[in-house]
Design an enzyme around this catalytic site. Structure first.
Site, PDB file in Angstrom:
ATOM      1  N   ASP A  97       2.361   9.619   0.199  1.00 38.65           N
ATOM      2  CA  ASP A  97       0.963   9.364  -0.156  1.00 38.65           C
ATOM      3  C   ASP A  97       0.399  10.459  -1.051  1.00 38.65           C
ATOM      4  O   ASP A  97      -0.704  10.326  -1.568  1.00 38.65           O
ATOM      5  CB  ASP A  97       0.107   9.249   1.112  1.00 38.65           C
ATOM      6  N   ASP A 126       3.701  -1.897   4.311  1.00 36.02           N
ATOM      7  CA  ASP A 126       3.290  -0.612   4.867  1.00 36.02           C
ATOM      8  C   ASP A 126       3.454  -0.605   6.385  1.00 36.02           C
ATOM      9  O   ASP A 126       3.602  -1.658   7.030  1.00 36.02           O
ATOM     10  CB  ASP A 126       1.837  -0.325   4.485  1.00 36.02           C
TER      11      ASP A 126
END
Length: 1008
Positions: free
Chosen positions: A773, A703
Site C-alpha cells: 500500500d 483484496d
C-alpha cells in the site's frame, strides 16, 4: 544392498549393516589390497607363460576394445589368478577360460560404466542400483541421496553436477557420536511377528516365534530382515500348505538360505574384505539419525533435531513413526494434486520428471510419499509430501501434528541466512545473518503469508552476494500459515525445514485417508543471488503462471482509490477518466465504495450489488461509458470478508469464523467468512460470477484486509478444529480455480492490505500482485528489491502515486516515481485533474516511454547491480543487501540486444565524494551498445552558493556514448547524482559486434 534394489518391497531393517551380494562385488579395496592382488596376479601370469597358456588374454573386437562388462559387475570376490571368473556371462561365457588380469578387468569395467553413465545422465532422474542412490539432474545442479542399510534416505550431495558416482563414501568414516542412540540389535518383537500373519488363522504364532529364534541361533548372532512382505508371503505359504513339522523345518532352512542371499550378516568377513593391517574398521554413522543427513526425519526415533513430521495415534497416544524405504517410481510430468494445491508444472509439465519414493512404518503401515520434481535446464528441485493412513493394526485414526513439505540437510559450512521481513507498508526488506548453533523460526500464524515475513529464504555458503558464491533459495507455494525452520546442530550441520506451520495445526486422518503438503521449490545457484533470482523468475513465469498470461504486458491502469476513496459516483468517475485517456492510460480500476451502502469501511462487505446512488446505471452502464471513451474497466472486490452491518451477515451469522460462546475480534470493522464451508465458497463464486457476467469487466483486484483470528468453524467437529487454517486456504484456491476457469479473459490481481499475501502460490491464478500500500518511491525501492529476490518483475504491482505520499508524506519528483513504478506492472494512483498542463504533458511522455521499454523490463532478464555506491559502502549494498542509500538494477532482453538500466539515490550526504562506477551485467562483451539517457533531471536556473547554475535538463553524460559490453561490465560508467532523490534511466541498444579501433594520425577511432 540387494534388499534395496528390488523396487517392489523393502522392509524393516533393525540390525547392523551387512555385506550383500550386490555390495560384495564392488571394488572398494584399499591401496594395500590392490598391491597385494596385483603382485599375486603377476606371479600367476608368469607361471601361465611358462606353461605356454595362450588363453589368458581376453578376446578383443576389431576395434580393439574388450568385451563389454555389465556395469554391475566388479572384480569377483572369489577370484583367484588362473581360474575363470564365475561371474562372467553372455558373450564371455563361451570364453570362460580366458583369464582377466586385475588391471585389465578394471579397465574393461570402467569402459562399461562410462557408457552406462552416459545413458543414465541423459535422464533427469536416475537410480543407481549398485549403490542404491538416486541422482536428480536439475539443470546444472545435482541432487543425490541414497537408501542406507537401515532403509532411511540419506542425503549425499546438492550442488553442481559432477556425474553419477558412488557418494556413499561421504559418511562412511564419520564417527558415531557418544551416547547417541542407534537401531537395536535384536530380532522382531513378538508383536511385530504376529502382525505379519495376523490375517492367517492357520499359522501357529509359536512356530513363527520358533523360526525367529532358530534364525538367530543359526547365524550365531543378530539377524537382519530386508523384505518383510516377501518374508510374510513365504511364511504364510509355508504353514498354510504344509502341516508336517519336518516340512516346516525344511521350509525354515530354505527361508534361511533366502535370507542369506538377501542380507544376513556373516560371522566373519572374508579375508579380502577386511581392512589392511594397521587400520581399524570404524563403523560409520549409518543409522545414527542424530547426525545423519536425511531426506525426511520423524519424531522420537533418535534424531533430536527438528523433525519433518509428527503424528499421534489416537488409540494409544503413540507419537512414533520410524520410516523405511519401500519402493519408488519415476514418472514423466508431475504427480497431480489431490487437494487443489498449486504446483509447478500444473499448466506446463513438458519435459518434467517426478520421483515418488514410498516410505512405510512397518509396524503401523502408515505410508509417506516423498515427491521430487525436476524440469529440464532449470537448476531447481521441487518437493512435497503425501501421508496416507493405511494402518492395519487397529490403531484407528491418526492425527498429523506436523507435516513439512521438505527437509534439506547440509553439511558444515560458513552458512548465512537471508530472509524477507517487514510490516504493513514496509514489506519484504532483506535481512541477513550468520547461522549459529540453535534454531531460527521464520513463518506466519496470521492465516495469510503476511506482511511481516515472506515464505522465502536463502541459505548461502559465506555471506550472501549478488554475483558469486553458492546459495540455495527456498520458496513455499502457499498462502496461509507457514513455517521455515533453520537449525544448526552440535555437529555444525544445518537443517532447513519448509512447510505448514504446526501452530494450531492438526489433521485427522481416518483409515485410507491422505494428506498432501504444499510444494517447496529449492533453487541452487553457484553464481550468487542474481542467478538464483533469474532461475526463480523463469521457473515461476514458465511453469506456474497460466500460459495465457506468459506474454502479458500489463495494461497501464489508473486506480480510483487515492484520488476518490469512497466517492465513486458515475459522473465523477467519467470526469476522473478524461485526463487519463489523454495521458495514454488503458484501464480504469474502480476501487472500494461501489457496492451496497459503502460510504466508509463499517458497512456492506458481503453485499456485492451496485449502490444505485453511485451507479444509477450499474456496472454495465459504467462499463459502456468507459469503453466508449477508449478505456477498459476493472473493479475492486474483497469477497472473503463481511461487515456486521450487511445483508449477508444478517442472513448468515454462522458463516463467520468465530467461537459462538466467546467474544470475537474485528479488524477494519470486518469479520472473516468461513471458507472451510462449501456453501460459503459457492456464495462467493456466485457473487463474483454475477458481477463479471453483468458487465464488460476485464480486471479484478482481489483484496483481503485483515488477518484470521478466532479460527473456529462451527461446521467442523471438535477433532478437526486444527484443520481450519489449512481448509480456509484450500477453499480460497477452489474459488480462484473456478472463477479463473470460468472467466479466463479476466486479469486477476491479488492484494491483502497491500503485500500481506504476496506469495508464489496465488500467482497460479493471479499473475500479478500488489506489492504494498506504500507507493513512496524510497519505500518502494527497498520493498521491490526484496520482492524481486524470487518474484518476476511482471508480477510486482507498482504505481506512480500522488505527492506528498499518502503513506510517508514525502515528496519526490515525477521522474524518480516513474523509474520506480517502471520496475513492475506500472500504473497510476493519483488524480490527473490536479496536474498542470505541463505536468500532464510530462506524464503522457512517461507513459509513452513505458510503452517503448516495457517488453525489455517485463520479459527481459533481471539484474540487481552490486558494487555501486559512495565511499564506505559494502559491495552488495546497491543490490539491496545491507543498509544503503544508493540502489541500481537493470533488464536485458534474451537476445542481449537491448537493456534498461536504473539507479536511484536516497540521501546524497557525501558532498565532494564520488560514487564508484556502475558496472552492468548480462550484456554481450563483443557487442557495441549505444547509451540513451531518458528523463534527464531538470534543474532551475539560479545562483547557488554564489555560483551561477544554468537551468534545464541535466544529463549524466555530456555526449552520447557507444561502448562495448566488455567496457560496460568490466570498467563501468560514472554516475553523479544532483541531489537527494535523483535517479537515472538508461536505454541500451546494440549497434552490432564491436570492432577493434584503428589508428589514424595518432588518434584511435572506431572503424565504420
Amino acid at each position: 544392498m540387494a534388499h534395496l534394489v528390488d523396487k517392489q518391497v523393502a522392509g524393516r531393517v533393525v540390525l547392523q549393516p551387512a555385506p550383500t551380494l550386490e555390495s560384495r562385488p564392488r571394488v572398494s579395496y584399499s591401496f594395500h589390497d590392490l598391491v597385494k592382488l596385483e603382485k599375486s596376479e603377476k606371479v600367476e601370469l608368469a607361471r601361465q607363460q611358462s606353461d605356454g597358456d595362450k588363453r589368458r588374454h581376453p578376446q578383443r573386437s576389431r576395434s580393439g576394445s574388450r568385451p563389454s562388462l555389465k556395469a554391475s559387475e566388479a572384480w569377483p570376490r572369489d577370484y583367484s589368478p588362473g581360474r575363470p571368473s564365475p561371474s562372467l556371462s553372455g558373450s564371455r561365457a563361451s570364453s570362460a577360460f580366458h583369464h582377466w588380469s586385475f588391471p585389465e578387468f578394471l579397465e574393461a569395467r570402467a569402459e562399461d560404466q562410462s557408457r552406462e553413465r552416459e545413458v543414465q545422465e541423459s535422464f533427469l532422474i536416475s537410480f543407481d542400483k549398485t549403490h542404491s542412490t538416486f541422482h536428480l539432474k536439475a539443470g546444472t545442479s545435482h541432487y543425490a541421496f541414497c537408501v542406507d542399510q537401515y532403509g532411511a534416505l540419506e542425503h549425499l550431495h546438492y550442488g553442481n553436477w559432477v556425474g553419477m558416482h558412488d557418494f556413499t563414501f561421504l559418511s562412511e568414516t564419520d564417527p558415531a557420536l557418544t551416547f547417541e542412540p542407534a537401531p537395536a540389535g535384536t530380532q522382531y518383537s513378538m508383536g511385530e511377528l504376529l502382525r505379519m500373519v495376523e490375517d492367517e488363522d492357520d499359522i501357529d504364532p509359536q512356530q513363527l516365534w520358533s523360526l525367529a529364534t532358530n534364525m538367530k541361533s543359526e547365524r550365531g548372532g543378530d539377524w537382519h530382515m530386508a523384505r518383510v512382505e516377501n518374508l510374510t508371503w513365504r511364511l504364510r505359504n509355508m504353514w498354510s500348505k504344509n502341516g508336517q513339522e519336518a516340512k516346516n523345518i525344511g521350509a525354515a532352512q530354505r527361508l534361511l538360505q533366502f535370507l542369506e542371499k538377501s542380507s544376513v550378516p556373516l560371522k566373519k568377513a572374508p579375508e579380502e574384505m577386511r581392512a589392511p593391517e594397521g587400520l581399524q574398521s570404524v563403523g560409520g554413522r549409518q543409522g545414527l539419525k542424530g547426525s545423519q543427513l536425511l531426506e525426511v526425519s520423524e519424531f522420537g526415533t533418535g534424531d533430536f533435531r527438528t523433525p519433518s513430521m509428527d503424528v499421534c495415534f489416537r488409540k494409544d497416544g503413540s507419537r512414533l513413526l520410524p520410516l523405511v524405504y519401500k519402493h519408488h517410481r519415476v514418472i514423466d510430468g508431475i504427480l497431480p494434486s489431490t487437494s487443489g494445491l498449486p504446483f509447478l508444472g500444473r499448466h506446463n509439465s513438458q519435459g518434467a520428471q517426478s520421483l515418488v519414493v514410498d516410505m512405510v512404518d512397518t509396524y503401523t503401515e502408515v505410508q509417506v510419499q516423498l515427491v521430487y520434481t525436476v524440469f529440464p535446464s532449470i537448476s531447481a528441485v521441487s518437493r512435497r509430501m503425501v501421508v496416507k493412513n493405511s494402518s492395519k493394526v487397529g490403531l484407528g485414526g491418526v492425527d498429523l501434528m506436523k507435516c513439512m513439505s521438505a527437509t534439506f540437510d547440509f553439511s558444515t559450512d560458513d552458512w548465512h541466512l537471508l530472509s524477507l521481513h517487514g510490516g504493513w507498508a514496509n514489506e519484504r526488506h532483506i535481512n541477513t545473518r550468520r547461522i549459529q548453533e540453535g534454531m531460527i523460526h521464520l513463518g506466519s500464524n496470521r492465516g495469510v503469508s503476511s506482511h511481516q515475513m515472506n515464505p522465502f529464504c536463502v541459505l548461502s555458503s559465506g555471506p550472501p552476494a549478488e554475483d558469486h558464491g553458492q546459495c540455495f533459495g527456498f520458496c513455499l507455494l502457499y498462502s496461509g500459515n507457514w513455517l521455515m525452520e533453520v537449525e544448526q546442530s552440535q555437529t555444525g550441520c544445518v537443517r532447513v525445514n519448509v512447510g505448514l506451520s504446526n501452530t494450531h495445526f492438526s489433521w485427522a486422518l481416518g483409515n485410507q485417508e491422505s494428506f498432501e503438503t504444499p510444494e517447496c521449490v529449492c533453487v541452487f545457484s553457484d553464481a550468487g543471488l542474481g542467478k538464483m533470482t533469474r532461475t526463480f523468475q523463469h521457473l515461476i513465469g514458465e511453469r506456474l503462471i497460466a500460459p495465457r498470461w506468459h506474454d502479458l504486458v500489463c495494461p497501464v491502469l489508473i486506480n480510483t482509490w487515492e484520488a476518490l476513496y469512497f466517492e465513486v459516483y458515475h459522473d465523477k468517475i467519467l470526469e476522473f477518466a478524461k485526463p487519463a485517456i489523454e495521458a495514454g492510460v488503458e484501464l480504469l480500476v474502480l476501487d472500494d465504495g461501489w457496492f451496497g451502502k459503502r460510504d466508509d469501511d463499517t458497512t456492506s462487505l458481503g453485499d456485492w450489488v451496485e449502490d444505485p446512488r453511485k451507479l444509477p446505471r450499474g456496472l454495465k452502464g459504467l462499463a459502456q461509458d468507459v469503453n466508449a471513451m477508449g478505456l477498459k474497466l476493472g473493479i475492486w472486490v474483497e469477497p472473503e470478508m463481511v461487515n456486521q452491518d450487511s445483508q449477508l451477515y444478517r442472513s448468515h451469522p454462522e458463516w463467520v469464523l468465530h467461537h459462538p460462546g466467546r467474544l470475537r475480534s474485528e479488524g477494519r470493522n470486518q469479520l472473516v467468512l468461513d471458507l472451510t464451508r462449501r456453501e460459503v465458497q459457492d456464495y462467493i463464486i456466485d457473487c463474483v460470477s454475477q458481477i463479471l457476467s453483468s458487465a464488460n469487466i476485464e480486471y479484478i483486484k482481489w483484496d483481503m484486509n485483515r488477518a484470521l483470528t478466532d479460527a473456529f468453524s462451527a461446521a467442523l467437529p471438535p477433532q478437526q478444529q486444527g484443520e481450519v487454517y489449512h481448509r480456509y486456504v484450500l477453499g480460497l484456491y477452489r474459488i480462484f480455480e473456478v472463477l479463473t476457469s470460468s472467466f479466463p479473459h479476466v486479469l486477476f490481481e491479488s492484494c491483502a492490505s497491500g503485500g500481506g499475501r504476496f506469495d508464489a502460490a496465488l500467482l497460479a491464478w493471479c499473475p500479478q500482485a500488489w506489492c504494498s500500500d506504500n507507493s513512496d518511491a524510497f519505500s518502494r525501492t527497498r520493498i521491490q528489491m526484496g520482492t524481486s529476490m524470487w518474484a518476476p518483475v511482471r508480477c510486482m504491482g507498482a504505481h506512480i502515486a500522488a505527492c506528498p505520499s499518502h503513506q510517508t508524506h514525502r515528496t519526490h519528483m515525477l521522474k524518480t516515481r516513474f523509474i520506480v513504478a517502471l520496475w513492475g506492472t506500472f500504473g497510476l494512483e493519483l488524480d490527473l485533474n490536479k496536474l498542470s498542463r505541463e505536468e500532464l504533458k510530462e506524464m503522457k511522455e512517461l507513459v509513452a516511454l513505458r510503452g517503448k521499454l516495457c517488453q525489455v523490463v517485463l520479459h527481459g532478464e533481471y539484474f540487481r547491480l552490486p558494487g555501486f555506491g559512495y565511499p564506505g559502502a559494502s559491495h552488495s549494498n546497491s543490490a539491496g543487501i545491507g543498509d544503503s542509500h544508493v540502489y541500481a538494477w537493470m533488464f536485458v532482453t534474451p537476445e542481449k540486444d537491448r537493456a534498461v538500466v536504473s539507479a536511484i539515490v536516497f540521501h546524497r550526504d557525501t558532498v565532494g565524494k564520488f560514487p564508484s562506477r556502475l558496472k552492468l551485467q548480462g550484456l554481450r562483451p563483443d557487442y557495441l551498445y549505444s547509451l540513451i539517457e531518458h528523463v534527464p533531471t531538470t534543474v532551475e536556473e539560479g545562483v547557488f552558493n554564489g555560483i551561477f547554475q544554468p537551468g534545464g535538463p541535466q544529463f549524466k553524460h555530456r555526449r552520447r556514448l557507444m561502448l562495448t559490453g566488455a567496457v560496460l561490465m568490466e570498467v563501468g560508467i560514472p554516475v553523479h547524482f544532483n541531489f537527494d532523490g535523483d535517479a537515472m534511466l538508461l536505454e541500451l541498444e546494440v549497434g552490432g559486434p564491436s570492432q577493434e579501433p584503428k589508428e589514424s594520425n595518432g588518434v584511435h577511432v572506431l572503424a565504420s
